[in-house]
Write an enzyme that holds these catalytic residues in place. Structure first.
Site, PDB file in Angstrom:
ATOM      1  N   LYS A   1      20.859 -12.221 -13.597  1.00 50.83           N
ATOM      2  CA  LYS A   1      21.849 -13.265 -13.265  1.00 50.83           C
ATOM      3  C   LYS A   1      21.242 -14.659 -13.390  1.00 50.83           C
ATOM      4  O   LYS A   1      21.957 -15.628 -13.647  1.00 50.83           O
ATOM      5  CB  LYS A   1      22.449 -13.027 -11.878  1.00 50.83           C
ATOM      6  CG  LYS A   1      21.447 -13.009 -10.733  1.00 50.83           C
ATOM      7  CD  LYS A   1      21.406 -14.269  -9.922  1.00 50.83           C
ATOM      8  CE  LYS A   1      20.228 -14.238  -8.960  1.00 50.83           C
ATOM      9  NZ  LYS A   1      20.000 -15.491  -8.266  1.00 50.83           N
TER      10      LYS A   1
ATOM     11  N   THR B   1      25.450 -17.899  -8.243  1.00 48.81           N
ATOM     12  CA  THR B   1      24.432 -18.611  -9.029  1.00 48.81           C
ATOM     13  C   THR B   1      25.062 -19.371 -10.188  1.00 48.81           C
ATOM     14  O   THR B   1      24.536 -20.399 -10.617  1.00 48.81           O
ATOM     15  CB  THR B   1      23.399 -17.586  -9.559  1.00 48.81           C
ATOM     16  OG1 THR B   1      23.044 -16.713  -8.495  1.00 48.81           O
ATOM     17  CG2 THR B   1      22.156 -18.268 -10.054  1.00 48.81           C
TER      18      THR B   1
END
Lengths: 250, 250
Positions: free
Chosen positions: A112, A169
């Site tokens: 990620k 994120t």
């Protein structure tokens, strides 16, 4: 937080102090350069008596510290232990969901960060919220493919440590990886931006190498790696994603 | 945009004007009250000679109009037709991925509006970005469960019209459903907020009824429906989600 590249050294220092069969809960996210090892493997090697567990998910330290509601994944190969650790660490506002899929949790946590750089580039280049949502969705699709190739459960990739952490994120200036991408998108050279704890900068080339080894198509991550290696400009990277042939979604 | 509740009337008016076998691309998102029918079924009933297709995905009109990159899903039962329509409508920056899963696309488009209200409540109540990411992830899990129960392909729910649109709607003040939720989270009564085109307000009770019919657990959507019906306060709804027993993730 201990960056992924320092986990081996820290674990070596801690090893003599830990009684046998101590659960060690890893909070670092990333893949070790050179060895291409995930954090649980690094712990297994350096602290052979420990029982590695991993905690990961959408949880900015500031939110947790303020007592705001947070939900994360806590995994250990022994699912029963994972459940016990989740009960021990859980509170009224900090909710660990337990899992036995250690590998899936660490794949999500590592990959990620690379996708967050891409989301930052989209934001920094001013491409709009629709483009950002599309990029995150296609990025999630490559995370699923990579996870499948490396033995992760799909449910883990769709869960808090996978999708959940990806969402956080990819959307917040509080994320170091996202901010790194924003600066790239605004035209700064990769070398001119302080990478600091933007773990995705280190993860990108290793992730891509691993993807190639198992023939996983990762166009978004590839574009990030090309940008970081200064093999492509921001506009060329965006163009490369937009000129892929139109195809079926699945 | 035609709201879902007006599609039947609009389609009836258009029906006599359409040659047989004309593809009709539906852009409305929602479930018809009373009949609990999806938009493609409403079109099939009112324009029996038409070939229903559906276009859905993360695409704010303003972004599309400005020529910013946008990717969406275009579905028709006849996958070949979907591919042809995608080619015909696609441009350098507007990218339709094609699919044959009409039902999956319409489920995503309808259910995400309910979840967006929940995301708005979290934002309006000031619960932080970590909580918002967790809520969106758990909301996506219930979208997957609902889709499965009603015959959608998992790939569609994970794609642009499912996850992609959910992300956009759950994170942007440009979304009417999100904004409605923000006002709820700030303490306004549901009846005091102009629902306008916040389709999720109408979808929530129907969605929950359909979920109950096939025993699909949808705690986030249930909390939204309870809030809208003034059966629960915002804090009680949040509490209800935080006090569910800790459990395994999958």
């Amino acid at each position: 937080m201990v960056p992924a590249q320092s986990v081996r050294a820290v674990a070596k220092a801690l090893a003599p102090l830990l009684p046998d069969r101590t659960p060690v809960i890893i909070c670092a996210k990333g893949i070790e350069r050179g060895t291409k090892k995930f954090m649980s493997d690094v712990i297994a090697e350096t602290v052979p008596g420990a029982v590695p567990a991993i905690l990961s998910g959408p949880s900015f330290a500031a939110d947790v510290a303020r007592g705001l509601p947070t939900a994360v994944t806590l995994a250990a190969s022994d699912g029963k232990l994972a459940g016990e650790l989740a009960q021990a660490l859980g509170s009224a506002t900090f909710r660990p969901y337990h899992s036995s899929d250690v590998r899936g949790v660490e794949i999500g946590g590592a990959a990620k960060n690379v996708l967050a750089i891409a989301a930052g580039v989209v934001a920094g280049r001013g491409l709009g919220a629709s483009a950002s949502a599309a990029l995150t969705t296609r990025g999630f699709a490559e995370l699923m493919r990579f996870g499948k190739a490396y033995g992760a459960k799909p449910e883990t990739m769709m869960g808090l440590s996978g999708l959940g952490d990806l969402l956080l994120t990819c959307s917040s200036p509080q994320s170091r990886n996202f901010t790194f991408g924003v600066n790239l998108g605004r035209g700064q050279k990769p070398n001119a931006i302080h990478a600091g704890l933007a773990e995705g900068v280190f993860t990108a080339p290793v992730l891509l190498e691993m993807a190639r080894e198992r023939s996983v198509d990762m166009p978004v991550s590839s574009a990030v790696a090309a940008l970081l290696a200064e093999k492509m400009s921001v506009d060329a990277a965006i163009e490369s994603l937009l000129t892929r042939p139109l195809k079926a979604e699945a």
